[in-house]
Design an enzyme around this catalytic site. Structure first.
Site, short mmCIF file in Angstrom:
data_model
loop_
_atom_site.label_atom_id
_atom_site.label_comp_id
_atom_site.label_asym_id
_atom_site.label_seq_id
_atom_site.Cartn_x
_atom_site.Cartn_y
_atom_site.Cartn_z
N HIS A 127 0.83 -1.21 0.00
CA HIS A 127 0.00 0.00 0.00
C HIS A 127 0.86 1.26 0.00
O HIS A 127 0.68 2.15 -0.84
CB HIS A 127 -0.92 -0.02 1.23
CG HIS A 127 -1.74 1.22 1.40
ND1 HIS A 127 -3.07 1.29 1.05
CD2 HIS A 127 -1.43 2.46 1.90
CE1 HIS A 127 -3.53 2.50 1.30
NE2 HIS A 127 -2.56 3.23 1.82
N GLU A 128 1.77 1.34 0.94
CA GLU A 128 2.59 2.55 1.04
C GLU A 128 3.48 2.73 -0.19
O GLU A 128 3.76 3.86 -0.60
CB GLU A 128 3.44 2.52 2.32
CG GLU A 128 2.62 2.56 3.60
CD GLU A 128 1.68 3.75 3.68
OE1 GLU A 128 2.01 4.81 3.11
OE2 GLU A 128 0.62 3.63 4.30
N HIS A 151 3.24 6.97 -6.82
CA HIS A 151 2.54 8.21 -7.17
C HIS A 151 3.49 9.40 -7.10
O HIS A 151 3.44 10.30 -7.95
CB HIS A 151 1.37 8.39 -6.19
CG HIS A 151 0.28 9.27 -6.70
ND1 HIS A 151 -0.85 9.57 -5.96
CD2 HIS A 151 0.10 9.93 -7.86
CE1 HIS A 151 -1.65 10.36 -6.64
NE2 HIS A 151 -1.10 10.60 -7.80
N HIS A 210 1.71 4.71 -2.78
CA HIS A 210 1.90 6.15 -2.60
C HIS A 210 3.26 6.58 -3.17
O HIS A 210 3.38 7.64 -3.81
CB HIS A 210 1.87 6.52 -1.11
CG HIS A 210 0.51 6.54 -0.50
ND1 HIS A 210 -0.53 7.29 -1.00
CD2 HIS A 210 0.02 5.91 0.61
CE1 HIS A 210 -1.60 7.13 -0.23
NE2 HIS A 210 -1.29 6.30 0.74
#
Length: 668
Positions: free
Chosen positions: A455-456, A462, A459
């Site tokens: 998940h991280e 991104h 980020h």
């Protein structure tokens, strides 16, 4: 030694010289940086030439680089390694940042010059920068009269101070509520490695003997799934829920009241309206409706799960028993032992052969560890990231292990943004709180921690793929209820059949995880969704309640308010506590998610729809990764993020995939 923050670092990518920085350096650089930017602003506003894009908007975008560099560095380090000296200056650093924002946004002459720009002459990212900057000024109160601006500045300063105090106290409370056990018998159910880690934690914390179980940020503590003794589970559970009852609750209530008052000054009915003015959600009514329509079926699912747990337990269960007996269901019904899975999820393998390898297959990027760039703590590791053509792309820093100076949870930050206007390339950090292993032992992850790492890193992608002109539109600088979307999408690869086989191997024997176990794990995807969705929605409803109070409202009993809000929404907090209670809800009282915790479920609509697109189009393929990168990950806020989604997907997102994922279709 000179202050390293006053000029750009000469290291690759401008990597900061962390070891040379002191608390005094941060304060001095912030003060000087603020003063320098005010001089730059004065040069803009005193310019006798008519306002142009170059002499006003670009000059504003270029201003304040010393302050920006200082604040990005300081707050990155503070959250991950908040030593006593850094925490002592938090209030002043936050105050400098708040006052500077007001000095910019409430500057009448500067706002007038921005309003005078000919926006019709702009296009592309230039037009987007102008539109977003004007909107930012308006939402910050630029159009208010002098008296209202004065009141607004005072409120901003008060809220900033309370938020800093909340953040510090929340960390202190989390450390203070770590649970000490004198006898190993009380830890029955934990593996040898976990017990050894608890013994080390006790010694590190100053105990002469015994075992210490540190808390993590959410209400539910992962260790509850393993502790065999109900009294031990209860001790941990009650320690977790009692954080903040004697310190942070009053701060939270005061902050909520001040935010409501600030909303009134800005012309809004409540704080949530101010947040949604710059979000993808269309209205407060739409958010409230979405939370309500999901809550009822989630609670029904949770009640059905509770009935199954009671059967397994042979009687009624308590709140602290839920995770333990849920684990029993996984073992007995699905033949899944999540505690045993840890032996197959060794940190280095998950990172290199899971997270990194997936990014290589999807996007063609590669990673080379940089041992010449020391971090703010010895645990920090740094990799240089190269694009598919071999060109340098970004720096990625990973800080994975828990420690007392680190706030709870997991997050991503940027130390530099991808912005061609500033000639910057991204420096992205991921911070987690994985329990350190005993000396000489490998760091093993739970299944949840494995998902969190993926998940991280979503980020991080991104941020690393940011490919625009301006830092203020770069990477994750998107609406709060869109920012979680790319990270949630990246979780899909954690147990994907084309990924998991590459990293899920026994740390000692190198034996791959049995494919039948993976089949069983996938079969359990709906199990526990009632509990997980309920605890999340309860926290979202709590956030929404605090931030939709009317101006002038004073909550004299924050704990009673919390319990009443949850009960009125149909939740039973005595059985399923919200993921975060008010007293330790750092997302909304310290970390910028106020009236924004709903964003996870809002973004998950896009996420689930995107996962379906990948499945329909061949899954883990460079062609798919390149499309997702080009239309979404690289775009940041250079255009409307929902437009980016429609260009990627070919249509707007549909909610049906989310309802199926969460088991909310025809939930009885």
């Amino acid at each position: 030694m000179s202050n390293q923050l006053l000029s750009p670092s000469e290291n690759p990518y401008q990597w900061p010289e962390f070891q040379a920085l002191t608390a005094e350096d941060y304060v001095v650089a912030a003060r000087q940086g603020a003063a320098l930017q005010l001089e730059e602003l004065d040069a803009i506003t005193s310019n006798s030439e008519p306002a142009t894009f170059e002499n006003t908007l670009l000059a504003l975008e270029a201003s304040g680089q010393v302050l920006r560099r200082t604040l990005m560095t300081y707050f990155t380090v503070l959250s991950a390694h908040g030593t006593e000296d850094l925490r002592a200056i938090q209030s002043e650093m936050s105050s400098i940042m708040t006052r500077q924002q007001d000095a910019i946004h409430l500057n009448e002459t500067l706002f007038s010059r921005l309003q005078a720009l000919d926006l019709n002459a702009l296009e592309g990212e230039d037009a987007r920068l102008a539109d977003q900057t004007l909107r930012e000024f308006e939402l910050a109160g630029a159009a208010l009269g002098a008296e209202a601006k004065g009141k607004l500045s005072k409120l901003n300063e008060q809220i900033s101070e309370l938020s800093s105090r909340f953040s510090n106290l929340a960390l202190e409370n989390q450390n203070a509520h770590a649970v000490h056990f004198a006898d190993a018998v009380e830890l029955e159910g934990l593996g040898e490695a976990a017990i050894a880690s608890a013994a080390k934690a006790a010694l590190d914390a100053g105990y002469r003997d015994g075992f210490l179980l540190p808390l993590v940020s959410p209400s539910q503590q992962p260790v509850l799934s393993q502790l065999a003794r109900s009294d031990s589970r209860r001790k941990v559970h009650e320690a977790s829920l009692s954080r903040g009852l004697n310190s942070t609750l009053e701060l939270a209530a005061e902050m909520a009241s001040l935010r409501a008052e600030r909303a009134s000054v800005l012309g809004f009915s409540n704080h949530a309206e101010t947040v949604l003015a710059d979000a993808t959600a269309p209205s407060t009514a739409a958010v409230a409706e979405r939370l309500a329509e999901l809550s009822a079926p989630a609670v029904r699912n949770a009640n059905a799960e509770a009935a199954i747990l009671s059967e397994v337990a042979g009687g009624a269960i308590n709140a602290w028993d839920w995770r333990y007996y849920s684990e029993k269901v996984l073992q007995e019904k699905y033949s899944v032992d999540t505690s045993a899975l840890r032996e197959y999820f060794e940190l280095e393998r998950v990172l290199v052969h899971g997270v990194f390898a997936t990014a290589t297959r999807l996007y063609g990027i590669t990673f080379a560890e940089r041992f010449d760039l020391p971090g703010y703590h010895p645990d920090v590791r740094v990799w240089e990231v190269f694009d598919a053509d071999g060109s340098a792309l970004a720096l990625y820093a990973g800080d994975f292990l828990a420690r007392p100076t680190k706030k709870g949870g997991a997050w991503m930050t940027t130390l530099r943004d991808g912005a061609s206007f500033l000639d910057e390339r991204p420096i992205v950090t991921n911070t987690l709180n994985i329990a350190p292993a005993a000396d000489g032992e490998p760091v093993l992850l739970t299944l949840d921690e494995t998902h969190t790492l993926f998940h991280e890193f979503g980020h991080a992608l991104h941020g690393m793929f940011a490919n625009g002109k301006y830092a203020s539109l770069s990477g994750t600088s998107v609406p709060r209820d869109f920012v979680e979307f790319p990270s949630q999408v990246n979780e899909m690869w954690a147990l994907h059949e084309d990924v998991v086989g590459g990293y899920a191997k026994h740390y000692a024997t190198d034996e791959p995880l049995d494919p039948s176990v993976l089949d069983s794990l996938r079969a359990t995807e709906l199990w526990g969704q009632g509990f997980a969705t309920t605890e999340y929605l309860a926290a979202s409803v709590l956030d929404w309640a605090w931030h939709t109070i009317k101006p002038g409202t004073v909550i004299s009993d924050p704990e009673e308010f919390e319990q009443r809000v949850l009960a009125d929404a149909g939740f039973d907090p005595q059985m399923i506590a919200p993921r975060y209670r008010t007293g330790y809800f750092q997302h909304i009282f310290a970390n910028g998610y106020s009236a924004g915790y709903y964003s996870y479920i809002w973004s998950e609509v896009l996420d689930a729809d995107t996962v379906q697109w990948f499945a329909e189009n061949g899954g883990l393929m460079r062609e798919n990764g390149n499309r997702f990168r080009e239309e979404l990950l690289s775009r940041g806020n250079t255009r409307d993020p929902l437009k980016s989604y429609r260009l990627f997907r070919g249509r707007s997102a549909e909610v049906e995939p989310l309802l199926r994922r969460r088991g909310l279709v025809n939930a009885e």
